[in-house]
Scaffold this active site. Structure first.
Site, PDB file in Angstrom:
ATOM      1  N   GLY A 198       0.839  -1.183   0.000  1.00  0.00           N
ATOM      2  CA  GLY A 198       0.000   0.000   0.000  1.00  0.00           C
ATOM      3  C   GLY A 198       0.876   1.236   0.000  1.00  0.00           C
ATOM      4  O   GLY A 198       2.077   1.166  -0.308  1.00  0.00           O
ATOM      5  N   VAL A 203       3.515  -6.266   2.415  1.00  0.00           N
ATOM      6  CA  VAL A 203       3.376  -7.547   3.092  1.00  0.00           C
ATOM      7  C   VAL A 203       4.137  -8.603   2.303  1.00  0.00           C
ATOM      8  O   VAL A 203       3.982  -8.706   1.082  1.00  0.00           O
ATOM      9  CB  VAL A 203       1.900  -7.949   3.236  1.00  0.00           C
ATOM     10  CG1 VAL A 203       1.786  -9.313   3.919  1.00  0.00           C
ATOM     11  CG2 VAL A 203       1.127  -6.902   4.039  1.00  0.00           C
ATOM     12  N   LYS A 218       4.675  -7.853   7.678  1.00  0.00           N
ATOM     13  CA  LYS A 218       4.267  -6.538   7.192  1.00  0.00           C
ATOM     14  C   LYS A 218       5.355  -5.537   7.546  1.00  0.00           C
ATOM     15  O   LYS A 218       5.656  -5.325   8.716  1.00  0.00           O
ATOM     16  CB  LYS A 218       2.941  -6.121   7.815  1.00  0.00           C
ATOM     17  CG  LYS A 218       2.431  -4.763   7.340  1.00  0.00           C
ATOM     18  CD  LYS A 218       1.061  -4.457   7.934  1.00  0.00           C
ATOM     19  CE  LYS A 218       0.529  -3.110   7.447  1.00  0.00           C
ATOM     20  NZ  LYS A 218      -0.817  -2.816   8.030  1.00  0.00           N
ATOM     21  N   ASP A 313     -11.500   1.376  10.980  1.00  0.00           N
ATOM     22  CA  ASP A 313     -11.370   1.264   9.522  1.00  0.00           C
ATOM     23  C   ASP A 313     -11.978  -0.047   9.043  1.00  0.00           C
ATOM     24  O   ASP A 313     -11.409  -0.729   8.190  1.00  0.00           O
ATOM     25  CB  ASP A 313      -9.904   1.360   9.110  1.00  0.00           C
ATOM     26  CG  ASP A 313      -9.745   1.678   7.617  1.00  0.00           C
ATOM     27  OD1 ASP A 313     -10.677   2.264   7.033  1.00  0.00           O
ATOM     28  OD2 ASP A 313      -8.705   1.326   7.041  1.00  0.00           O
TER      29      ASP A 313
END
Length: 474
Positions: A198, A203, A218, A313
């Site tokens: 991202g 990851v 991660k 989230d």
């Protein structure tokens, strides 16, 4: 007096802005500073230029006429080029924090506002170009590409790691995060392949060498757009997620910092796909499938809310359908935006967001969070209600907002498109339950633990409560 030699005399910069005055100003000034400048007046033109040229950096306006905004262009750029390969600095008159967050989460390397402060823009450009050069493995010494396979040093505060990197300008010791593939972290975890990334993290599928088992690692991508807030958020994800020992929450096993300064989490390796992937393939889901996903998610939320922990989230992309040896297991992932509230809050009242910044995904955020009011687990119920709405209707309850102000007003003031209009075949009890989840006032929403039973009853389905800890008895 002679001008100092430019730091990056051959760097090629694409300036994308629909305002002629801004383009001309940046063109003259950057050319005088020794850069090669190309201009584009629209998103479409910018993408054509990027497709036919090798640029070192893009200055990209957000608000542009036509079919593509700067954020749309950014999304296409990130599909083709990573943040390390082609840095993008957003330049815009929009100074609200929500736009900043959206730009950075979409993959922007940096963000500056108009009116343009030329020395600041130059400093940001030079910083990104230095970072880009240091990330290029062909320019870095071989030693910089090797992560030491020895016991890791004592873990320092992660903000100290970031501060050190910022002061050093991400020089020769920093290799791009892609270069970690194949390396061994702390003599324990060999990174086999990158499985996702991202704006701020990646990851890896990895092997835990001592036990010879597969795990997920991660890693936080440290770059000049990272701030102490991003580092703290990563650290908080480890600490808070470790507190949730639930079969339907992803397990975090370890947290550490590599010798090169990359903080990382070690988690159970999930196989399968996200709910977002399933919805993309199937569109609307049948009631029985909705209940199969709702029950475990609500059980995890009920437990976290009892601990004073809000996910903040929750959305289809953070609900993972894990395919294990014993069959399908629904997992809630990414508590990185979570916050302790109520009696469980930190004594000093520390918050990961301040000055009106937004943490979360705007399309799923409860009204009280847009309005900067106190919130608790009921805000997760609102997000789960939107997720349910998408599962049942195949679309968001609010559509058509042109900007963040419009989106905020929809969540604060507007009633969602009634499910009964989109899906008249649904039982009235189901549409009523989803409407309650999307109530503007938090106190009008049901508790997470009550949702599965209410959904099953309204749908005429049986619900086996035995696998769940917090759903209670009928």
């Amino acid at each position: 007096m002679a001008q100092p030699a430019p730091e990056h005399p051959l760097a090629r910069i694409l300036v994308v802005d629909d305002e002629a005055r801004n383009r001309d100003l940046l063109d003259r000034w950057l050319t005088r500073e020794g850069f090669q400048v190309t201009l584009a007046t629209s998103g479409e033109e910018a993408l054509l230029q990027i497709g036919g040229n090798n640029f070192d950096l893009v200055l990209l306006d957000i608000m542009m006429p036509g079919g593509q905004s700067g954020l749309d262009v950014l999304a296409v750029i990130r599909e083709r080029h990573g943040a390390a390969e082609l840095p993008v600095i957003m330049i815009t008159a929009l100074s609200d924090s929500a736009t900043t967050v959206r730009a950075l989460e979409s993959g922007a390397n940096d963000y500056v506002t108009k009116p343009i402060d030329l020395p600041i823009v130059l400093a940001r450009i030079q910083a990104q170009l230095r970072a880009r050069e240091s990330r290029n493995p062909t320019d870095a010494p071989a030693a910089a590409l090797v992560v030491a396979a020895s016991p890791s040093p004592p873990v320092r505060a992660l903000h100290e790691v970031l501060d050190e990197r910022m002061r050093a300008g991400f020089g020769e010791g920093f290799a791009g995060i892609e270069a970690l593939t194949g390396q061994v972290l702390a003599a324990r975890y060999r990174l086999e392949s990158m499985v996702g990334r991202g704006a701020f993290g990646a990851v890896f599928r990895a092997t835990q060498l001592g036990l010879q088992r597969q795990v997920a690692v991660k890693v936080l991508m440290l770059n000049l757009s990272s701030t102490a807030e991003h580092i703290s958020r990563f650290q908080r994800e480890a600490v808070l997620t470790c507190r949730i020992r639930h079969p339907n929450a992803v397990e975090v096993m370890d947290v550490d910092v590599t010798p090169g300064g990359h903080p990382y989490l070690v988690m159970e390796l999930l196989e399968g796909r996200t709910l977002a992937d399933e919805l993309k393939e199937r569109g609307r889901l049948p009631l029985a499938r909705c209940l199969e996903i709702l029950a475990p998610v609500a059980d995890v939320l009920a437990e976290s809310h009892a601990m004073g922990l809000v996910h903040r989230d929750l959305k289809p992309a953070n609900i993972f359908i894990h395919r294990g040896k014993l069959g399908e297991v629904v997992k809630v992932v990414d508590f990185g935006l979570a916050k302790l509230v109520g009696d469980a809050a930190e004594p000093d009242g520390e918050q990961l967001t301040h000055d009106g910044r937004i943490c979360g995904t705007p399309s799923f955020m409860a009204p009280e969070r847009w309005d900067e009011q106190p919130y608790d687990g009921s805000s997760d119920v609102y997000s789960l209600g939107i997720t349910l709405y998408i599962m049942l209707a195949g679309r968001l309850p609010f559509e058509g907002a042109r900007d963040f102000v419009g989106m905020a007003m929809q969540h604060l003031k507007d009633a969602p498109t009634p499910l009964s209009e989109l899906c008249p075949e649904l039982p009235p009890g189901i549409t009523s339950l989803v409407e309650r989840c999307l109530a503007k006032r938090p106190e009008d929403r049901p508790a997470a633990a009550d949702l599965p039973r209410a959904f099953a009853s309204a749908a005429g389905l049986d619900l086996d409560l035995r696998p769940y800890r917090n759903l209670g008895t009928p």
